[in-house]
Design an enzyme around this catalytic site. Structure first.
Site, PDB file in Angstrom:
ATOM      1  N   PHE A 114       0.842  -1.188   0.000  1.00 28.49           N
ATOM      2  CA  PHE A 114       0.000   0.000   0.000  1.00 28.49           C
ATOM      3  C   PHE A 114       0.878   1.240   0.000  1.00 28.49           C
ATOM      4  CE2 PHE A 114      -4.526   0.887   0.452  1.00 28.49           C
ATOM      5  CZ  PHE A 114      -5.058  -0.350   0.152  1.00 28.49           C
ATOM      6  N   GLN A 234      -8.008  14.711   3.539  1.00 28.87           N
ATOM      7  CA  GLN A 234      -7.371  13.910   2.480  1.00 28.87           C
ATOM      8  C   GLN A 234      -8.242  13.751   1.237  1.00 28.87           C
ATOM      9  OE1 GLN A 234      -6.557   9.389   2.940  1.00 28.87           O
ATOM     10  NE2 GLN A 234      -4.557  10.370   2.818  1.00 28.87           N
ATOM     11  N   HIS A 236      -8.345  11.386  -1.956  1.00 28.96           N
ATOM     12  CA  HIS A 236      -7.793  10.127  -2.460  1.00 28.96           C
ATOM     13  C   HIS A 236      -7.606  10.259  -3.969  1.00 28.96           C
ATOM     14  CE1 HIS A 236      -7.457   5.900  -3.407  1.00 28.96           C
ATOM     15  NE2 HIS A 236      -7.524   5.564  -2.135  1.00 28.96           N
ATOM     16  N   LEU A 246     -14.961   5.321  -4.680  1.00 33.03           N
ATOM     17  CA  LEU A 246     -13.551   4.976  -4.560  1.00 33.03           C
ATOM     18  C   LEU A 246     -13.144   3.727  -5.336  1.00 33.03           C
ATOM     19  CD1 LEU A 246     -11.112   6.014  -2.861  1.00 33.03           C
ATOM     20  CD2 LEU A 246     -11.502   4.039  -1.407  1.00 33.03           C
ATOM     21  N   GLU A 249      -6.840   1.959  -3.245  1.00 37.49           N
ATOM     22  CA  GLU A 249      -5.401   1.972  -3.496  1.00 37.49           C
ATOM     23  C   GLU A 249      -4.863   0.546  -3.654  1.00 37.49           C
ATOM     24  OE1 GLU A 249      -3.387   5.034  -1.134  1.00 37.49           O
ATOM     25  OE2 GLU A 249      -1.996   3.446  -0.611  1.00 37.49           O
ATOM     26  N   ARG A 280      -0.839   9.449  -0.648  1.00 39.69           N
ATOM     27  CA  ARG A 280      -1.980   9.975  -1.396  1.00 39.69           C
ATOM     28  C   ARG A 280      -1.904  11.463  -1.694  1.00 39.69           C
ATOM     29  NH1 ARG A 280      -6.443   6.511   2.013  1.00 39.69           N
ATOM     30  NH2 ARG A 280      -5.951   4.575   0.941  1.00 39.69           N
ATOM     31  N   HIS A 346     -12.000  12.243   0.858  1.00 40.05           N
ATOM     32  CA  HIS A 346     -11.940  10.890   1.391  1.00 40.05           C
ATOM     33  C   HIS A 346     -11.882  10.785   2.903  1.00 40.05           C
ATOM     34  CE1 HIS A 346     -11.273   6.627   1.217  1.00 40.05           C
ATOM     35  NE2 HIS A 346     -10.083   6.710   1.790  1.00 40.05           N
ATOM     36  N   ARG A 388      -2.895  10.860   5.936  1.00 40.82           N
ATOM     37  CA  ARG A 388      -2.962   9.474   6.400  1.00 40.82           C
ATOM     38  C   ARG A 388      -2.483   8.519   5.318  1.00 40.82           C
ATOM     39  NH1 ARG A 388      -6.573   5.319   5.637  1.00 40.82           N
ATOM     40  NH2 ARG A 388      -8.325   6.529   4.839  1.00 40.82           N
TER      41      ARG A 388
END
Ligand SMILES: Cc1cc2nc3c(=O)[nH]c(=O)nc-3n(C[C@H](O)[C@H](O)[C@H](O)COP(=O)(O)OP(=O)(O)OC[C@H]3O[C@@H](n4cnc5c(N)ncnc54)[C@H](O)[C@@H]3O)c2cc1C
Length: 578
Positions: A114, A234, A236, A246, A249, A280, A346, A388
């Site tokens: 990730f 955030q 994304h 979404l 990721e 991100r 996000h 994050r």
């Protein structure tokens, strides 16, 4: 009705249920405005991070390093240490409670890559995300819900909490409206926990569910509790074009890549080591740079996520849900075609300030508000700082949800019920009756839409002073218009128009705090990118913002809190390179 419990938890997502599961033997109520398994946690796709080291060497300290650096050094480092150390044990707790993780050939929990998660302090990607296909959150929530039922937790489903009750500086309960009947109820408790999630519906292009309206943050804020680092929101990188739904990721974790209109995998140019698995904030900004340079697809504001080279087997087996999303929302077949994507709202890094026991703290001196706890996306224990990392939210829920539960278990043994304030329901009753009585003719849907357009345009991946000032003026106007919202439906039972109008009030307040923080923070750090202050400024801004509510949108008061460090040279702030 009047109810009395030891503990009242607001929210039945991962954070709320993880806390509830720790309170065996106590009387616990969980209040939720949606059915528990419809909480947004159930939409989490990609996975949950923990340095188990099942396929390759890994250490909690590497995870901590990635978390601190990923958060652009705004992370409170002792909290990040707790997060990454305790993650391992928390994952095994979930495994033992029955969460069906994907497995390795030798039967251990499988792990995948990730963004921003690396081996040996930044050398290259590491497999750290534990997952259940691309339905990790769904599995997590189902597992926890079953455990909570077994533990005799009492659920109040479709109850909308309107107010937090305080008396003499101590939390003593909440007031809620039962959506089915429209009745107002008081819940008296020794300890109250907010686990109400985020406020991603403040934007139009968003990955968040309809219920993510910032309720808990706004309710606390109205009661004089500050909101921390709200400018750190955030976006994304891979939301479905024009919709925002979404595409996890995990798609890039499995090898997916971003493509521009020249057929170039452009992340290789920006971030030579981590490429498409850079954090991100960086990837979202790179997409915008491509668009600004005219390399968006057809010259428009989107690029492609390319999965074709992964092959049908990997796509079907490891990414089944998001493949369906691409087919259903766009009519695109990811096995043979690249998928149009753009950044989407996000996750809230900011929220109600807490310490590492999930106790809410109300000032820069870390003064706790006795009996009040928060964990999950609603809270800011500041393990995510300014950005994050993917899979670090689910782990935040389980680690700090668990800590909240354990601390409350101790707290309720040592304390008795604080008396309720006089007329505990008066604020909530007036809120509802004012809405019913209004003849102002304004519509909540129109205000929400105006808010979302403004946030998409001026409080998105890139911000500047002029845009933020305009957004604040707009917000002031919308707050004023909001006082004249008139309901068409005057019934008490299942009045969703009333619920949505109340939620809109929460959303406006979270947006107000966000814009104030963004305007004040004259630097670029993590997800907060100011085109007029493009560099990080540690000399002036290595600190958290605390927003305190004022009478109007323009009257918010800001205070500041130091970032907590650990004594280890590895974690000293440096420039972020990947
Ligand atoms: C599409 C998507 C995919 C994601 N994927 C991942 C991932 O793979 N890995 C990862 O780590 N993170 C992921 N995240 C982030 C993560 O899922 C969320 O941050 C997290 O689930 C939030 O959990 P929570 O327990 O704080 O709140 P939620 O799960 O949002 O639950 C909030 C609860 O509060 C209740 N509530 C709210 N307001 C009220 C009120 N006024 N009265 C009563 N009840 C109320 C709701 O009913 C609900 O039960 C993803 C997020 C999204 C949107």
């Amino acid at each position: 009705m009047y109810y009395k419990f030891d503990v009242v938890i607001v929210g039945a997502g991962g954070a709320g249920l993880m806390a509830a599961m720790q309170l065996e033997g106590a009387s616990v109520a969980v209040l939720t405005k949606v059915y528990p398994t419809r909480s947004h946690t159930g939409a989490a796709q990609g996975g949950v991070a923990a340095a188990l080291g099942n396929q390759e060497e890994d250490h909690w300290k590497w995870h901590m390093y990635d978390t601190v650096k990923g958060g652009d050094y705004l992370v409170d480092q002792p909290a990040a240490e707790v997060l990454t150390r305790e993650a391992i044990d928390a994952i095994y707790e979930l495994e033992h409670r029955g969460l069906p993780f994907n497995r390795t050939a030798d039967g251990r929990i499988d792990q995948r890559r990730f963004g921003g998660h690396t081996r040996n302090f930044g050398e290259g990607p590491v497999r750290r995300s534990c997952y259940a296909a691309d339905r990790t959150g769904h599995m997590l929530l189902q597992t926890m819900y079953q455990s909570s039922i077994k533990n005799q937790v009492r659920f109040f489903n479709e109850y909308l909490v309107l107010d937090l009750l305080l008396n003499n500086g101590q939390a003593c309960g909440v007031v809620a409206m039962e959506i089915r009947t429209g009745e107002i109820h008081t819940f008296h408790a020794k300890a109250v926990m907010f686990a109400t999630g985020g406020y991603g519906r403040a934007w139009r292009i968003t990955s968040n569910a309809f219920a993510c309206m910032g309720d808990g943050m706004a309710i606390a804020y109205r009661r004089g509790i500050p909101l921390e680092d709200m400018e750190m929101y955030q976006f994304h990188p891979t939301g479905i074009y024009k919709v925002g739904v979404l595409l996890s990721e995990a798609a890039r974790g499995e090898g997916g890549k971003l493509l521009n209109n020249e057929g170039e995998y452009f992340m290789e140019r920006y971030m030579p080591t981590l490429k498409d698995l850079a954090p991100r904030d960086i990837v979202s900004r790179c997409i915008l740079q491509e668009v600004h340079a005219g390399r968006g697809i057809d010259g428009k504001d989107y690029v492609y996520l390319d999965l074709r080279h992964l092959g049908a087997k990997v796509i079907e087996e490891k990414l089944p849900d998001i493949t369906d999303f691409a087919r259903n929302y766009l009519g695109v077949e990811p096995i043979t075609e690249p998928v149009p994507i753009q950044p989407t709202a996000h996750y809230a890094m900011g929220g109600i300030p807490t310490d590492i026991d999930a106790r809410v703290v109300i000032d820069p001196q870390w003064t706790p508000l006795p009996g009040f706890y928060a964990a999950g996306e609603v809270a800011c224990v500041s393990v995510h700082g300014a950005n994050r990392l993917g899979t670090n939210s689910l782990v935040d829920l389980i680690v700090f949800g668990r800590r909240a539960g354990k601390h409350m278990a101790k707290f309720i043994k040592e304390s008795s019920h604080a008396p309720l304030p006089p007329e505990p329901e008066s604020y909530s009753r007036e809120l509802v009756s004012t809405m019913f009585a209004s003849t102002g003719g304004e519509s909540a849907a129109r205000i929400r839409s105006a808010l979302q357009n403004e946030m998409d345009e001026k409080v998105f991946v890139e911000r500047d002073e002029k845009g933020l000032q305009e957004a604040l003026d707009t917000l002031d106007r919308l707050q004023d218009t909001y006082t004249r919202v008139q309901l068409q439906d005057k019934g008490k039972k299942f009045n969703t128009e009333l619920v949505e109008a109340i939620e809109l009030g929460f959303l406006l307040e979270c947006s107000e705090a966000t814009i104030h923080g963004a305007l004040a923070r004259q630097e670029s750090r993590g997800a907060h990118y100011r085109t007029d202050y493009p560099h990080r400024d540690d000399a002036n801004w290595l600190k958290h913002t605390l927003a305190y509510k004022g009478a109007k949108a323009h009257d918010v008061r800001l205070d500041f809190k130091d970032v907590q460090m650990v004594d280890d040279p590895v974690f000293v702030p440096k420039e972020r390179k990947y």
